[in-house]
Design an enzyme around this catalytic site. Structure first.
Site, mmCIF file in Angstrom:
data_model
loop_
_atom_site.group_PDB
_atom_site.id
_atom_site.type_symbol
_atom_site.label_atom_id
_atom_site.label_comp_id
_atom_site.label_asym_id
_atom_site.label_seq_id
_atom_site.Cartn_x
_atom_site.Cartn_y
_atom_site.Cartn_z
ATOM 1 N N ARG A 234 -55.204 74.408 61.839
ATOM 2 C CA ARG A 234 -53.811 74.303 62.424
ATOM 3 C C ARG A 234 -52.989 73.092 62.619
ATOM 4 N NH1 ARG A 234 -53.777 78.662 60.442
ATOM 5 N NH2 ARG A 234 -53.237 80.756 61.366
ATOM 6 N N ASP A 258 -54.169 70.727 54.729
ATOM 7 C CA ASP A 258 -53.801 71.968 54.279
ATOM 8 C C ASP A 258 -52.517 72.525 55.162
ATOM 9 O OD1 ASP A 258 -53.665 74.008 52.316
ATOM 10 O OD2 ASP A 258 -54.530 75.265 53.885
ATOM 11 N N GLU A 263 -44.992 72.319 59.796
ATOM 12 C CA GLU A 263 -44.825 72.625 58.402
ATOM 13 C C GLU A 263 -43.839 73.806 58.351
ATOM 14 O OE1 GLU A 263 -49.219 74.245 58.351
ATOM 15 O OE2 GLU A 263 -48.284 76.253 58.348
ATOM 16 N N HIS A 295 -50.642 74.834 53.022
ATOM 17 C CA HIS A 295 -51.289 75.801 53.669
ATOM 18 C C HIS A 295 -51.631 77.189 52.711
ATOM 19 C CE1 HIS A 295 -51.561 77.894 57.729
ATOM 20 N NE2 HIS A 295 -52.426 78.411 57.033
#
Ligand code: NAD
Length: 339
Positions: A234, A258, A263, A295
């Site tokens: 996260r 990622d 985000e 993500h």
């Protein structure tokens, strides 16, 4: 049974349509993210289905319940975006998909490591441009390097197994030791030792008040100079300002993300004709040793199919039995002992 999906995309429509063949539920797919402003769109639905960047705080839960929603079905495993206590107080059942493919995320973490180390993203562009120089592409053998894995649940365990396949020494840190991680050859150590000894550090713990900004100035200074940090967990586990400073001084040698702290305003959307307003994100993109994916670590055929099938099975179990093995209960999540 009427289910409304927030933050829906083509892959969600396709996967849930296929999984619905055995259920026959009524779907409404909305592109909008769930927020306080969009919560009223769920009025009259039984189930709200959300993803990682939907906002399910107390006021959103109040509004959903007022509109008649009785179930919140997360089509993901992380639930840091849900005010679970409020949901329980108001009788809103919350179910999730705890394990749709721990392989997918561990394999993506490995992909980020290999791509950063061997600079695939730079080599790809160079060769397409007729530039066959090797300058700046020097990598290192991952073989026998020391890899620190923080969080040794389902995904961390798979990464440990993968890295042991490279004959790496794996140092692990978790609040609870996982016997399977020990069997796989990991050594549990304190965070300080993990930071001091690891060539590569990969994050696989959930976002909680304890792990928020765990990668901060202090942690980065405690790491080996030139360390590679990988975050597929996260975004807010990492203090973005601190890693930017670490990259500028060279203390961080490689960064693979990622997930990103902010985000929610960027990921999953095509913003290619817009000016990105997030200056920290834009600064990150200027480093040659930073690789960011949006993500997508979970995004494999197997995982997507599991997400859809498990989500609809969770709903069916709730309807038929009043409970589900994948129901999130405050006591299990915040009580003592391993979840
Ligand atoms: P899991 O619950 O199986 O494992 C999490 C582990 O973290 C557990 O062993 C737990 O004890 C440990 N942990 C909890 N608090 C900790 C702390 N303070 N310090 C160290 N360890 C701690 O979860 P998982 O399925 O392995 O998933 C891990 C995380 O990966 C999820 O929380 C989610 O945020 C993230 N995830 C990302 C994607 C993606 O597409 N990028 C997909 C799925 C999951």
């Amino acid at each position: 049974m009427r289910i409304v999906f927030f933050s829906s995309k083509k892959w969600v429509v396709d996967a849930f349509q296929a999984a619905n063949a055995t259920h026959g539920y009524e779907f409404n797919h909305l592109e909008a993210r769930l927020t306080r402003d969009t919560a009223s769109l769920a009025d009259g639905y039984d189930v709200v289905c959300v993803f990682v960047n939907d906002i399910v705080n107390e006021s959103v839960i109040d509004r959903l319940v007022k509109g008649g929603v009785n179930t919140l079905a997360l089509r993901c495993s992380g639930f840091n975006n849900v005010a679970l206590r409020r949901a329980e107080e108001l009788g809103l059942d919350v179910v999730r998909v705890p394990a749709y493919s721990p392989y997918a995320v561990a394999e993506h973490a490995l992909g980020l490591m290999l791509a950063l180390n061997r600079k695939f993203y730079r080599a790809y562009n160079r060769v397409r441009d007729g530039n066959f120089s090797l300058d700046g592409l020097l990598g290192f053998d991952i073989h026998k390097k020391t890899v620190g894995v923080i969080g040794t649940g389902k995904i961390g365990l798979n990464l440990i197994r993968v890295m042991r396949g490279f004959d790496c020494r794996v140092l692990a840190y978790d609040k609870f030791e996982n016997p399977e991680a020990l069997e796989a050859g990991a050594e549990y150590v304190g965070l300080e030792e993990l930071y001091a000894s690891s060539d590569i550090i990969s994050l696989h713990c959930p976002l909680t008040h304890e792990t928020y900004h765990m990668i901060n100035d202090y942690a980065i200074q405690a790491m080996k100079p030139g360390v590679m940090i990988i975050n597929t967990s996260r975004g807010p586990l990492i203090n973005t300002g601190a890693v930017i400073e670490g990259l500028k001084t060279g203390q961080i040698g490689y960064l693979g993300l990622d997930v990103y702290e902010e985000e929610a305003d960027l990921f999953f959307e095509d913003l290619s004709d817009q000016v990105i307003q997030d200056d920290q994100f834009v600064r990150l993109q200027t480093f040659p040793n930073v690789l960011i994916t949006s993500h997508q670590a979970f995004f494999t055929q197997e995982a997507v199919q599991n997400i859809a099938e498990t989500t609809l099975q969770n709903v069916k179990d709730l309807v038929e039995t009043g409970t589900s093995v994948n129901m999130l209960k405050v006591e299990d999540v915040y009580g003592n002992g391993r979840k």
